[in-house]
Structures are given as structure tokens and as C-alpha cells.
Design an enzyme around this catalytic site. Structure first.
Site, short mmCIF file in Angstrom:
data_model
loop_
_atom_site.label_atom_id
_atom_site.label_comp_id
_atom_site.label_asym_id
_atom_site.label_seq_id
_atom_site.Cartn_x
_atom_site.Cartn_y
_atom_site.Cartn_z
N HIS A 44 5.94 -5.11 -3.62
CA HIS A 44 5.18 -5.98 -2.72
C HIS A 44 5.25 -7.45 -3.14
CE1 HIS A 44 2.33 -7.33 0.13
NE2 HIS A 44 1.20 -7.06 -0.53
N CYS B 125 0.12 -11.94 2.92
CA CYS B 125 1.10 -10.86 2.87
C CYS B 125 1.88 -10.70 4.17
CB CYS B 125 0.42 -9.54 2.53
SG CYS B 125 -0.52 -9.59 1.00
#
Length: 412
Positions: free
Chosen positions: A357, A86
Site C-alpha cells: 500500500h 490513499c
């Protein structure tokens, strides 16, 4: 030390983009960033392309950045493909800054893109399965779930439907914080409700629906103490940033007064700390280094974007960034201190929980928001007179913390 500037940013709307390829998403964000900077493709001398699951989801392994950038006319320049879970996009930004600071180029572009949504739900959720050591999965799980022992989970507080294994990780972090500091589920819900309220004013957010704390608590469970609105969705999207030196800025045709300084960029990897050694959390150490390099203190920060893959993530990272004392971020959130108009607004974009996300794009998505805030162009979510901004972005899990973390500090 030479000034490094973010001269232009671009970002697609985050969400479900079934009708667009990852190349089309990247093109949209890149073209926006170039236009914003007053740059042409010929001005860019190096490119750093971040993604994580394009290989898994779309069979484009090894050179996704070359394929995306060459298809829109970038030729001859070094193109680097980056993967750091991420934190991939923030890593791309960090390396672009390093390239400029080293003198190897004066204008570079950092790009993050991900196209994660798929009708094949099992494949989609499996995208997260290798963000830890795949040879020690049972050990990984045992170590992390042990953190959450001692907190009773109410009956019916776990979803019967599939969800990312990282939600179990965040639930363990949550329970550990609850039993250590007295943090409550309501405080975690206060973070989520605040971020969903912020996102109403962000046209690029995946979700733009406000929730009350009570609605967050009453929402379908994922795994205690997390409910659905507390958790980031699976998203598609792209974001890009044009970085340059002072000399590079002079070559661009954009309005140089809108360029934002990158005061510090710090990357750290994890260590074998104990659960309760909070001060040596990799993000806490990265933040300490970043403040020192930038010559600012936590009290100087006007706005922050932090990695809230769940609402608990915001609480943990607010403490690691010294925006609240250890054990104090849940109370601060419930008191409204992290709301736009509060003491230190966090995630005015809506955060990952609401903005979305797309993991390979998330970090530069955060940068897009902070640049917009420092320019005073955020509309109804604008933080008044924002001068200093901090970004935190973590990726993967190794031991009891993220495998990697990036902290960036920006100023007008």
C-alpha cells in the site's frame, strides 16, 4: 459518449525500495506503461502525477511530478500534481479521463508513486497524521471510536508497538460492523487469508506467503479485532496508466485489441451521514452512479479490486459495491465467494494487505491488476473469462467515512 481506453499499464514491485528514489520508481512504471501502450513520451499530451508524502519524507514539495517527469524527458506539456490521501492515484486516472473526454487531449498518462519506508519510524508513521482535519484531532478520534463502543476487546489484543492511527479507525469500523451485523473476527480473518493466498501468484506483491485463517487469528495483534496479516504494510512503489480516446488509440503502435475500456469513473466526497446510514455511504453512492453510467449491474461484475487497508475494508466495500448485501460480506468471505474461482473474486492481486500500500500509487496499482485480468494475462490468479471489472479506492477520513472515494468500471 466517447470511448475512453486504458492502452497501457506499468507497475513496480511494491515493497521496500531503500536503494531507489521516488523518481526512479516513477520512471520504471512510466516506461513500462508507455511500452505496453506502444506510446512514446511525445505522444503524451497531459500528465497527472499523484503522491502524498514525498514532501514529508523526501523534502520535495510543490512540484514532485514536474521533477520526476522532466528528469525523464517530458517537456512542455501540462503536468498536474495531485494529492487525495490513499485515493490519489485513482483521482489522477479520473482527471486524465476527464481531460480526454473534454477534448483537451487525446492521450494522457496517470502516475502514482510513493516512497514511504524510512529508518525514522516515527516520521514514517506520522505520514498518516494529516489524512483528517488536524485542527480537530480529539473530536475526530472521539467520533470514530464511539462507533466501536459495546464490543469487548480481549486482553492482550492491542499491540504495544507503534502503528498507524488509521488502524484504530479501521478497528472502530470493524467493531461497529460486528455489533450491527454479527460479523466475526474469523470472517475478517477469512478475507485476510484469502488475499494472502492470492498474492502467492502475484510477482509484484510485497508479500507472497499464504496464511490459513487460524494463522491470521494467531498472529500478533494490532488492535482488536485486527491482527498483523489483516493490515496493509507500509510500502514503496509506483504505477502508471496510459489513457486515450479512440483517435488516440489509432495513433499508438501497441496492439489495440489489448486496450481496455473505462466505462465509468466516479469521484465523491464525504457527507455528514449517521453511522448506520449505510446506503448513503459515499462509496455506495459513487458505485450507484458508476453502474448507471457504465450501463451494467453489480451482478455483471466478474472481478473487483477494493481498498482493503485492513481486511475489514474489503467487507465494507464489497457491501457498498453491492457485491454482497449489507451484513453479508463477512459470511460470503468465509464461504469462499470472494476467492478466485468463487462467485465474485475480490482482490486477486492480494489486495493492499499483501500486495502492499504505497498510498499515492495504490489506486493505479489496482487498475494494473484489473487490466491484467481483463486481458486474460494474470496467470495462476486469473479470473476465468473476466469481462467486467470494478475498482474502489478511498482516501482520508472526514466524519464517519472516507474523505474521498473513487469507483471505476472497466470492460474488455
Amino acid at each position: 459518449m466517447e470511448d475512453i481506453f486504458v492502452a497501457g499499464v506499468g507497475m513496480t514491485k511494491f515493497g521496500r525500495h531503500f536503494d531507489h528514489s521516488y523518481k526512479e520508481l516513477a520512471r520504471e512504471a512510466i516506461e513500462q506503461a508507455l511500452t505496453d501502450a506502444g506510446a512514446s513520451k511525445a505522444d503524451v499530451k497531459q500528465a497527472f502525477f499523484a503522491s502524498c508524502v514525498i514532501g514529508l519524507m523526501h523534502d520535495q514539495h510543490m512540484i514532485p511530478g514536474h521533477v520526476a517527469l522532466r528528469s525523464m524527458g517530458f517537456e512542455g506539456i501540462p503536468i498536474f500534481n495531485l494529492e487525495g490521501a490513499c485515493a490519489s492515484a485513482s483521482t489522477a486516472l479520473h482527471l486524465a479521463e476527464n481531460a480526454i473526454r473534454s477534448g483537451s487531449c487525446d492521450i494522457a498518462i496517470a502516475v502514482g508513486v510513493e516512497k514511504m519506508n524510512s529508518p525514522d519510524k516515527a516520521k514514517m508513521f506520522s505520514a498518516f497524521d494529516s489524512a483528517w482535519d488536524v485542527e480537530t484531532v480529539s473530536d475526530n478520534r472521539d467520533i470514530l471510536l464511539k462507533m466501536g463502543e459495546g464490543v469487548e476487546c480481549p486482553e492482550g489484543s492491542q499491540s504495544p508497538r507503534p502503528y498507524s492511527m488509521f488502524m484504530d479507525v479501521y478497528a472502530a469500523f470493524s467493531r461497529f460492523h460486528m455489533k450491527t451485523f454479527g460479523t466475526t473476527q474469523r470472517q475478517i480473518a477469512a478475507v485476510s487469508a484469502k488475499n494472502h493466498r492470492h498474492s502467492v501468484h502475484n510477482p509484484l506483491s510485497q508479500y507472497q506467503v499464504a496464511y490459513t485463517i487460524e494463522e491470521v487469528l494467531a498472529a500478533p495483534p494490532i488492535t482488536y479485532p485486527l491482527t498483523l496479516p489483516m493490515c496493509a504494510p507500509i510500502s514503496d512503489g509506483a504505477a502508471a496508466a496510459v489513457l486515450c480516446s479512440a483517435a488516440g488509440l489509432k495513433r499508438l503502435k501497441g496492439d489495440s485489441s489489448r486496450a481496455i475500456r473505462l466505462l465509468a469513473s466516479v469521484v465523491r466526497s464525504s457527507s455528514d451521514r449517521s453511522f448506520d446510514d449505510f446506503e448513503n455511504h459515499l462509496t455506495a453512492l459513487a458505485a450507484k452512479d458508476a453502474y448507471e453510467k457504465a450501463g451494467v449491474a453489480p451482478s455483471d461484475v466478474d472481478v473487483a479490486e477494493v481498498h482493503d487497508a485492513t481486511a475489514m475494508g474489503e467487507i465494507i466495500q464489497a457491501e457498498n459495491l453491492q457485491l454482497a448485501p449489507y451484513g453479508g460480506a463477512g459470511w460470503a468471505a468465509e464461504a469462499g465467494e470472494f476467492t478466485v474461482g468463487g462467485r465474485i473474486p475480490i482482490n486477486p492481486s492480494g489486495g493492499l494487505e499483501s500486495k502492499g500500500h504505497p498510498i499515492g500509487a495504490t489506486g493505479i496499482g489496482q487498475v494494473y491488476e484489473l487490466v491484467t485480468q481483463l486481458r486474460g494475462e494474470a496467470g495462476k490468479r486469473q479470473v476465468e473469462d473476466a469481462q467486467i471489472a470494478i475498482q474502489e479506492n478511498g482516501g482520508g477520513i472526514y466524519g464517519v467515512e472516507e474523505a474521498t472515494a473513487v469507483v471505476n468500471i472497466f470492460s474488455k
